[in-house]
Design a protein around this motif. Structure first.
Motif, short mmCIF file in Angstrom:
data_model
loop_
_atom_site.label_atom_id
_atom_site.label_comp_id
_atom_site.label_asym_id
_atom_site.label_seq_id
_atom_site.Cartn_x
_atom_site.Cartn_y
_atom_site.Cartn_z
N SER A 16 0.80 -1.22 0.00
CA SER A 16 0.00 0.00 0.00
C SER A 16 0.84 1.27 0.00
O SER A 16 0.39 2.31 -0.47
CB SER A 16 -0.99 0.01 1.16
N VAL A 17 2.06 1.19 0.51
CA VAL A 17 2.93 2.37 0.44
C VAL A 17 3.23 2.71 -1.02
O VAL A 17 3.16 3.87 -1.45
CB VAL A 17 4.26 2.12 1.19
N LEU A 19 1.40 2.02 -3.57
CA LEU A 19 0.20 2.56 -4.21
C LEU A 19 0.00 4.03 -3.85
O LEU A 19 -0.32 4.86 -4.71
CB LEU A 19 -1.03 1.75 -3.81
N MET A 20 0.23 4.35 -2.57
CA MET A 20 0.09 5.74 -2.16
C MET A 20 1.08 6.62 -2.89
O MET A 20 0.74 7.69 -3.39
CB MET A 20 0.29 5.89 -0.66
N GLN A 23 0.06 7.17 -6.49
CA GLN A 23 -1.03 8.14 -6.61
C GLN A 23 -0.52 9.57 -6.46
O GLN A 23 -0.83 10.46 -7.24
CB GLN A 23 -2.09 7.84 -5.55
N ARG A 24 0.34 9.77 -5.43
CA ARG A 24 0.88 11.11 -5.22
C ARG A 24 1.75 11.53 -6.40
O ARG A 24 1.71 12.68 -6.84
CB ARG A 24 1.69 11.16 -3.93
N VAL A 38 -5.95 2.17 -6.69
CA VAL A 38 -6.54 1.30 -5.65
C VAL A 38 -6.58 -0.15 -6.09
O VAL A 38 -6.61 -0.46 -7.28
CB VAL A 38 -8.00 1.73 -5.32
N MET A 39 -6.61 -1.07 -5.11
CA MET A 39 -7.00 -2.44 -5.36
C MET A 39 -8.52 -2.36 -5.59
O MET A 39 -9.24 -1.74 -4.81
CB MET A 39 -6.70 -3.34 -4.16
N THR A 41 -11.44 -3.38 -5.03
CA THR A 41 -12.53 -3.96 -4.23
C THR A 41 -13.79 -3.12 -4.45
O THR A 41 -13.70 -1.96 -4.88
CB THR A 41 -12.19 -3.92 -2.73
N ASN A 44 -13.47 0.16 -2.60
CA ASN A 44 -12.57 1.12 -3.22
C ASN A 44 -13.17 1.71 -4.50
O ASN A 44 -12.96 2.89 -4.81
CB ASN A 44 -11.22 0.47 -3.50
N TYR A 143 -0.45 -6.91 12.44
CA TYR A 143 -1.07 -5.63 12.13
C TYR A 143 -2.19 -5.77 11.10
O TYR A 143 -3.17 -5.03 11.11
CB TYR A 143 0.01 -4.69 11.59
N ASP A 145 -5.35 -6.38 8.82
CA ASP A 145 -6.77 -6.61 9.07
C ASP A 145 -7.31 -7.48 7.95
O ASP A 145 -6.54 -8.05 7.17
CB ASP A 145 -7.54 -5.30 9.20
N LEU A 519 4.76 -3.65 5.72
CA LEU A 519 5.03 -2.22 5.65
C LEU A 519 6.45 -1.86 6.09
O LEU A 519 6.83 -2.06 7.24
CB LEU A 519 4.07 -1.44 6.54
N SER A 521 7.66 0.96 6.64
CA SER A 521 7.74 2.04 7.63
C SER A 521 7.85 1.46 9.05
O SER A 521 8.43 2.10 9.93
CB SER A 521 6.53 2.97 7.51
N PHE A 522 7.34 0.26 9.25
CA PHE A 522 7.48 -0.36 10.57
C PHE A 522 8.93 -0.78 10.83
O PHE A 522 9.43 -0.72 11.95
CB PHE A 522 6.54 -1.56 10.73
#
Lengths: 557, 557
Positions: A16-17, A19-20, A23-24, A38-39, A41, A44, A143, A145, A519, A521-522
């Motif tokens: 997802s990072v 993808l973000m 987009q940016r 987006v995926m 779904t 989305n 983490y 979901d 992720l 970032s973790f």
């Protein structure tokens, strides 16, 4: 004239990072007005539609990547489209690690002292990564979901057998030995340990503790569904037990959204066994009392923090370890509200509990004339009242019922109210005490009587003589439901050992070392906090192609 | 050999004191072991059976009187049987009144200053007596239970139109101008007025207030069903309004079992309009906050009393009368628990309120992408999270939604959280503030922004600069949900006038004078307290014969 173009990448996986960032990157290109990456779904796609970014004609599957560009003109849109691949190639590579293992087992070889695996890959892949981690003997911070309840139960059962902890799924926050996992604030070390089925709840309370000058030993997340009946609070109970044995932790906080009522009782019983003071905040669950034994109940995140800090500053309480009875209590009330408040207070510790005036339907006593397990009877209920005086005036019904309850060998305590004042019987204690004496003479086994006396020194019955009569007959007398509830809960509260394989409390003393799957970032966050960490260069099986992945899985069997 | 005999008196009416006295008289006779004297309802027959007092062969109707005698031998049983009539004739006649009117209208002629009628006749007759009292312009204390909900609603609607009060049905307790009605304790006069849908609740709290050194102005009962949706808390709202206008009352207490949630909101709104401090205890209802404006929430009967006494001792609060907005609030949260606690706090004052993470099913937002009325959105919910970074890392989704909400002319406030710490975005306030500024430029009407900031001074984002950025953009910043909930509730709480005919507050200053229909002990109690009272020599229509009574009623029409 604005124009909208789109691209669909079938069954492609990107984290997802990425993808973000794509987009940016697209939005920043000249002539681009908006972009969606987006995926695909249904949720989305609806979100894209809400932003006027969903092309009419597009047909997608949930595991497709959908890129939409809205631009000032056709050529700007086409230019942007042509840059997707180069933008995707510009993966963020802040992770300064030179060599990245492609598998969890490879990572374990590289960092064998790792005690934790952090999993934040998409939900559909998360359970199998977590399972692999458990099989490698690692504790899991999950983490991700969108993991199924069945998977959660299976993972936690495996963990429980192995003496390992699974925080999550959908666990956002933990602090272990000073290192934050996921979303976590920088807080002072101190004597307060937390168990939370609520990520932001842990953040809100730990920050508030810090801001009040207090400190945190550890904060253990459980994931939001841990306190459902089906999961049975496996992680929360492991965590309570772990903090119980952690010498650094002096006060424990337990936070969650309202648990199933069977789980609430179980947890409160586990919390009682902890011995240390426990502040419980079940968000939105009616508070049974301010305090029952070592358990303090809070009504907000803020109050939870305040209470824990206050208790942490006090000298340790000496916890009253009076012998606990496994017999049942029977409450025989003339006052409906007193019965109701008593039930409300006891339902947190005594299970099962029934009543002819229940709070929830499953507490409804089948036959109001026959008690079962713990039972609270409102004798002023309409059912009993046709052609009969109120039990505050006429004790006949109550005395007969008292004798009936006393004849039940499973009963250890009869609780009743004595309500004085205008309109009431002129000597209720006198009538009740002679019945109690009669019962005492006939019964060999110990039977406790507890009374709640409501009255003033100006009442016609003479409050003091009413109390003396009761006390002379060895009836324990209280003036409020609150006091009686605390007394009865501690004497008759359900005691249960959880029978889990204990987790080695060394876990909380070892320096945290972790393998991160998902992720990046973790990973950055772990290393910036000085923890040893390793990032796995994880890719979904078969590059995210579900059909191929399921074929591969079948071949493995 | 023991023997059991019985007697059935078809369709006979006796009041319950007489029945109790008969039973006690029979048990005292020589050779009698036990006796039962009951109206033969199914419940009462079951009770007899539980005491081995139900004859096998007996066939009864609920309005029959059933007398059962268990004796040592046949002759003792027969002797006792033969004394039933003489025992029944020995009616208690403690009521010292010489002449007893046979009708309510007769009693009114005898005591025209009577402002109250107390009704404690059996349930099936009670509604018509109460209605007659209302038609005679009297307030009603309706002790009787087993009154239908339909009758309750009709009586209260009539009372509301006439500016009269109906306490009950099943109202056990009231204290008006120092005189207790029904079951009531002798308590000091003082500044605390009570409204209670719970009789023993009123007794427990008034005695506790007295025992703590405080005092009571008036205690108004409503009956347990007053706070059901169908009844709409007519009496409770009349009572709040009455105590509002009573200069003697400085603090108000409102107690009840958990009301329907629509009624809870209505009552809280009524309580806010009172202006005086109000202590609310909805037994078993989760507390939205310790305090919202003038309303204090308690978690037990005991705490209710303690709070009221404490507030009564303080100088009167100056109630902040900030202008209240009728626009909607929209909450856009990255933290699920913060969203949940906010919803929990606001649901008491803002109605209707919806959410994608509701507490009760009826709060479920139909479409998570479109808010309705007041709405709280958890943007970290699984629905939004497939292939997307958490809103604590990526503000894109929240900023788009903020713009969407701002475009809705019914929206007056956007509430959001800013969660700092490891793992989170490095400048969330920066991103959000630039969106807020953009919104402010485009929108002409006033739109409030309220933020809950969770973080510590050690967090990587620099807490102070995050707060400053928000405050510079005129965002109202709080550190806890508790504070934000209080602020938003007071600004956007539903305001409703009840539109009832006001009750003349003189009622609370006049000496209490009452007509008693039913239990003579209530008459005794009134006169012993120095109140003027008159006992009606009430008999059921047609002597309790239901068939005859219904014929008579038809003939009257």
């Amino acid at each position: 004239m604005t124009t909208t173009k789109y691209d669909v990448r079938r069954g492609a996986y990107y984290d997802s990072v990425v993808l973000m960032q794509l987009q940016r990157g697209l939005i920043d290109l000249p002539g681009v007005l908006d972009a969606g990456v987006v995926m695909a779904t249904p949720a989305n796609c609806e979100l894209l539609a809400a932003n006027q970014l969903l092309p009419d004609s597009v047909i997608t599957n949930p595991d497709d990547l959908l890129v939409v560009i809205k631009a000032e003109d056709d050529s700007s849109a086409s230019d942007a489209m042509s840059q997707i691949d180069s933008l995707l190639a510009k993966r963020r590579s802040s992770a300064s690690q030179d060599f990245r293992p492609r598998s969890l087992s490879g990572a374990v070889k590289q960092l064998p002292e790792a005690n934790w695996v952090l999993v934040s890959v998409p939900g559909r892949y998360a359970a199998s990564v977590a399972r692999e981690a458990l099989e490698l003997g690692k504790h899991v911070f999950l983490y991700s979901d969108n993991v199924s309840l069945e998977d959660e139960i299976r993972l936690k059962q495996i963990a429980r057998e192995k003496g390992l902890l699974v925080m999550g799924p959908d666990c956002g926050t933990a602090i272990i030995n000073g290192v934050g996992l996921g979303f976590a604030n920088h807080v002072r070390r101190g004597p307060i340990g937390l168990v939370g089925a609520s990520g932001t709840g842990l953040q809100a309370v730990t920050t508030q503790i810090h801001n009040l000058g207090g400190g945190i030993s550890h904060a253990i997340g459980t994931g939001g569904r841990d306190l459902k009946s089906e999961v049975g609070a496996i992680t929360a109970r492991q965590a309570l037990d772990l903090l119980r044995r952690d010498p650094e932790t002096k006060v424990i906080i337990l936070i969650s959204k309202p648990p199933s009522s069977d789980v609430a009782t179980q947890l409160i019983s586990s919390a009682q066994e902890v011995g240390k003071p426990v502040v419980v905040y079940f968000i939105g669950y009616p508070v049974p009392a301010r305090k029952i034994g070592n358990i303090h109940f809070a009504i907000s995140l803020n109050e939870t923090a305040e209470l824990a800090v206050k208790i942490g500053d006090q000298r340790p309480e000496t916890v009253d370890k009076s012998p606990v009875s496994s017999l049942y209590i029977r409450g025989l009330f003339s006052g409906g509200t007193l019965a109701y408040e008593t039930l409300l207070g006891l339902q947190a510790s005594l299970i099962p509990i029934y009543s002819n005036a229940p709070i929830t339907n499953y507490q409804l006593l089948k036959d109001p004339l026959h008690s079962e397990a713990h039972t609270i009877i409102d004798l002023g209920d309409e059912f009993f009242m046709v052609g009969r005086l109120h039990p505050m005036i006429d004790n006949d019904l109550r005395i007969r019922r008292m004798k009936q309850e006393a004849a039940d060998p499973e009963v250890g305590c009869i609780l009743f109210d004595v309500v004085l004042g205008e309109g009431s019987h002129l000597d209720p204690a006198g009538e009740l005490v002679s019945a109690i004496k009669e019962i005492r003479e006939q019964r060999i086994r110990e039977l406790e009587f507890v009374a709640i006396v409501v009255g003033t020194d100006d009442d016609p019955q003479d409050l003091q003589s009413q109390i003396s009569q009761l006390e002379d007959a060895a009836v324990k007398v209280f003036h409020t439901v609150t006091e009686a509830v605390e007394y009865v809960s501690l004497r008759f509260g359900t005691s249960r050992k959880n029978g889990f394989a204990s987790i080695n409390p060394e876990l909380l003393r070892q320096p945290l070392a972790a393998i991160n799957v998902g992720l990046e970032s973790f990973y950055d966050s772990l290393t910036s906090q000085g923890a040893q960490a390793i990032q796995v260069d994880w890719r979904p099986p078969a590059g995210g192609n579900e059909r191929l992945a399921s074929l591969l899985a079948k071949m493995k069997k």
